[in-house]
Design a protein around this motif. Structure first.
Motif, PDB file in Angstrom:
ATOM      1  N   ASP A   1       0.831  -1.215   0.000  1.00 53.74           N
ATOM      2  CA  ASP A   1       0.000   0.000   0.000  1.00 53.74           C
ATOM      3  C   ASP A   1       0.861   1.258   0.000  1.00 53.74           C
ATOM      4  OD1 ASP A   1      -2.248  -1.588   0.003  1.00 53.74           O
ATOM      5  OD2 ASP A   1      -2.693  -1.299   2.132  1.00 53.74           O
ATOM      6  N   ASP A   2       1.982   1.220   0.730  1.00 53.56           N
ATOM      7  CA  ASP A   2       2.890   2.366   0.730  1.00 53.56           C
ATOM      8  C   ASP A   2       3.575   2.518  -0.626  1.00 53.56           C
ATOM      9  OD1 ASP A   2       2.426   3.234   3.355  1.00 53.56           O
ATOM     10  OD2 ASP A   2       3.859   1.796   4.180  1.00 53.56           O
ATOM     11  N   ALA A   3       3.873   1.382  -1.278  1.00 52.53           N
ATOM     12  CA  ALA A   3       4.455   1.426  -2.620  1.00 52.53           C
ATOM     13  C   ALA A   3       3.482   2.056  -3.610  1.00 52.53           C
ATOM     14  CB  ALA A   3       4.834   0.014  -3.065  1.00 52.53           C
ATOM     15  N   ALA A   4       2.210   1.713  -3.486  1.00 48.90           N
ATOM     16  CA  ALA A   4       1.188   2.294  -4.365  1.00 48.90           C
ATOM     17  C   ALA A   4       1.050   3.794  -4.137  1.00 48.90           C
ATOM     18  CB  ALA A   4      -0.148   1.594  -4.141  1.00 48.90           C
ATOM     19  N   GLN A   5       1.117   4.207  -2.888  1.00 47.69           N
ATOM     20  CA  GLN A   5       1.027   5.644  -2.569  1.00 47.69           C
ATOM     21  C   GLN A   5       2.173   6.404  -3.219  1.00 47.69           C
ATOM     22  OE1 GLN A   5      -1.429   7.185  -0.957  1.00 47.69           O
ATOM     23  NE2 GLN A   5      -0.483   9.200  -1.080  1.00 47.69           N
ATOM     24  N   ALA A   6       3.362   5.799  -3.232  1.00 51.51           N
ATOM     25  CA  ALA A   6       4.508   6.434  -3.886  1.00 51.51           C
ATOM     26  C   ALA A   6       4.267   6.582  -5.383  1.00 51.51           C
ATOM     27  CB  ALA A   6       5.775   5.621  -3.628  1.00 51.51           C
ATOM     28  N   ALA A   7       3.655   5.575  -6.005  1.00 49.01           N
ATOM     29  CA  ALA A   7       3.365   5.654  -7.435  1.00 49.01           C
ATOM     30  C   ALA A   7       2.386   6.779  -7.745  1.00 49.01           C
ATOM     31  CB  ALA A   7       2.817   4.322  -7.932  1.00 49.01           C
ATOM     32  N   LEU A   8       1.415   6.989  -6.855  1.00 47.97           N
ATOM     33  CA  LEU A   8       0.482   8.109  -7.023  1.00 47.97           C
ATOM     34  C   LEU A   8       1.229   9.441  -6.940  1.00 47.97           C
ATOM     35  CD1 LEU A   8      -2.476   9.243  -7.136  1.00 47.97           C
ATOM     36  CD2 LEU A   8      -2.402   9.212  -4.631  1.00 47.97           C
ATOM     37  N   LEU A   9       2.046   9.601  -5.927  1.00 51.37           N
ATOM     38  CA  LEU A   9       2.784  10.845  -5.744  1.00 51.37           C
ATOM     39  C   LEU A   9       3.767  11.090  -6.878  1.00 51.37           C
ATOM     40  CD1 LEU A   9       3.537  10.667  -1.915  1.00 51.37           C
ATOM     41  CD2 LEU A   9       1.797  12.040  -3.064  1.00 51.37           C
ATOM     42  N   ALA A  10       4.287   9.993  -7.465  1.00 53.49           N
ATOM     43  CA  ALA A  10       5.281  10.110  -8.530  1.00 53.49           C
ATOM     44  C   ALA A  10       4.735  10.827  -9.757  1.00 53.49           C
ATOM     45  CB  ALA A  10       5.794   8.725  -8.918  1.00 53.49           C
ATOM     46  N   LEU A  11       3.418  10.935  -9.875  1.00 51.68           N
ATOM     47  CA  LEU A  11       2.836  11.710 -10.972  1.00 51.68           C
ATOM     48  C   LEU A  11       3.331  13.156 -10.943  1.00 51.68           C
ATOM     49  CD1 LEU A  11      -0.841  10.421 -10.761  1.00 51.68           C
ATOM     50  CD2 LEU A  11       0.798   9.921 -12.600  1.00 51.68           C
ATOM     51  N   GLN A  12       3.701  13.636  -9.749  1.00 50.71           N
ATOM     52  CA  GLN A  12       4.145  15.022  -9.594  1.00 50.71           C
ATOM     53  C   GLN A  12       5.645  15.133  -9.347  1.00 50.71           C
ATOM     54  OE1 GLN A  12       1.834  17.194 -10.263  1.00 50.71           O
ATOM     55  NE2 GLN A  12       0.269  15.594 -10.315  1.00 50.71           N
ATOM     56  N   TRP A  13       6.334  14.020  -9.302  1.00 42.99           N
ATOM     57  CA  TRP A  13       7.767  14.051  -9.007  1.00 42.99           C
ATOM     58  C   TRP A  13       8.595  14.343 -10.249  1.00 42.99           C
ATOM     59  CZ3 TRP A  13       8.428   9.116  -5.429  1.00 42.99           C
ATOM     60  CH2 TRP A  13       7.853   9.398  -4.184  1.00 42.99           C
ATOM     61  N   PRO A  14       9.793  14.909 -10.065  1.00 46.85           N
ATOM     62  CA  PRO A  14      10.684  15.142 -11.206  1.00 46.85           C
ATOM     63  C   PRO A  14      11.290  13.829 -11.692  1.00 46.85           C
ATOM     64  CG  PRO A  14      11.804  15.678  -9.162  1.00 46.85           C
ATOM     65  CD  PRO A  14      10.377  15.373  -8.792  1.00 46.85           C
TER      66      PRO A  14
END
Length: 284
Positions: free
Chosen positions: A201-214
């Motif tokens: 679940d934490d890995a999935a949350q990172a993938a969501l946030l990565a939409l805005q990451w450089p």
């Protein structure tokens, strides 16, 4: 944003899709399984039944969808098909990147691993080189990761998520998973080799946030890299399994864990900051 999730019915895909939909994104899910396609449709995802090795089919699907971002979460690890997993990383990623570029997608987010770094002292940061000189059989894994990350680097924007060892529902470390079975049978010894974990679940949350990451690589691991002599007894206890044998003299040079500071600085905050809490509360 219109997003394609390749591997929509996998461990990360299943956890990620509700997050994407809740955030208001339009999601197209790629899957090979008709049954999974129906499940995706019921969740509000547009399913596309597709074999990632069918290059013409991949191009057609991307051309029709015209996504802004492609999230690549394809693996064959649930069935422990290591050769197939390497092929996905090489051939499947090649098809996905080429089709994404033709379709005009700007960004790709890909699933990599945090234990592909060269040997060294202490946990590895993202600037540590990959272990390209590794001997077989490890070399097959590293070559696949190198191919995946190199292909993704051709996108205008790309985020490489180097996940730690995944635990949670559907993973090898789930109570019904492969590693859990081995631990119950006392087939895994606690060694000095250091690992980094992350809950699915934490890995999935990172993938969501990565939409805005450089663009760049990010270690997606919890805050506590640990030797097997530390984590394996806790894991066995959480499973109700017998205490493991201890072999503190054994460790591979590349078993060093990974640092997660970069992801934390970009706003990721894992629910399970340590496997100590994760094993006790997420495996029960």
């Amino acid at each position: 944003m219109k997003i394609i999730v390749a591997g929509a019915s996998g461990v990360i895909g299943r956890a990620l899709i509700p997050l994407l939909l809740k955030a208001g994104h339009e999601v197209v899910g790629l899957t090979r399984n008709t049954e999974h396609a129906e499940e995706l449709k019921d969740k509000g995802v547009q399913p596309v039944i597709l074999d990632i090795y069918d290059r013409d089919g991949v191009f057609a699907a991307l051309r029709e969808a015209r996504p802004d971002t492609v999230i690549h979460q394809l693996t064959a690890l649930s069935g422990r098909k290591f050769a197939e997993n390497a092929r996905i990383r090489v051939e499947g990623t090649r098809n996905l990147v080429d089709a994404s570029l033709e379709a005009g997608a700007r960004k790709m987010i890909v699933q990599s691993i945090s234990w592909a770094y060269s040997p060294g002292n202490g946990p590895a940061g993202e600037d540590t080189p990959l272990d390209l000189e590794a001997p077989l059989p490890r070399k097959s894994t590293i070559d696949g990761i190198h191919a995946l990350e190199s292909a993704a680097a051709e996108m205008p924007e790309r985020v490489i998520l180097r996940y730690g060892l995944l635990y949670g529902a559907g993973t090898w470390y789930a109570p019904d998973g492969f590693i859990a079975q081995q631990v119950r049978q006392q087939e895994v010894a606690a060694t000095a080799g250091v690992s980094s974990f992350v809950h699915a679940d934490d890995a999935a949350q990172a993938a969501l946030l990565a939409l805005q990451w450089p663009s760049g690589a990010f270690n997606i691991t919890d805050n506590e890299p640990a030797a097997g002599t530390e984590w394996l007894p806790v894991y066995a206890d959480a499973l109700g399994a017998p205490a493991p044998a201890v072999d503190p003299a054994s460790a591979a040079a590349w078993e060093r864990g990974a640092l997660n500071g970069k992801a934390l600085q970009h706003g990721w905050k894992p629910r399970y900051a340590s496997w100590r809490d994760g094993f006790r509360y997420a495996l029960g």
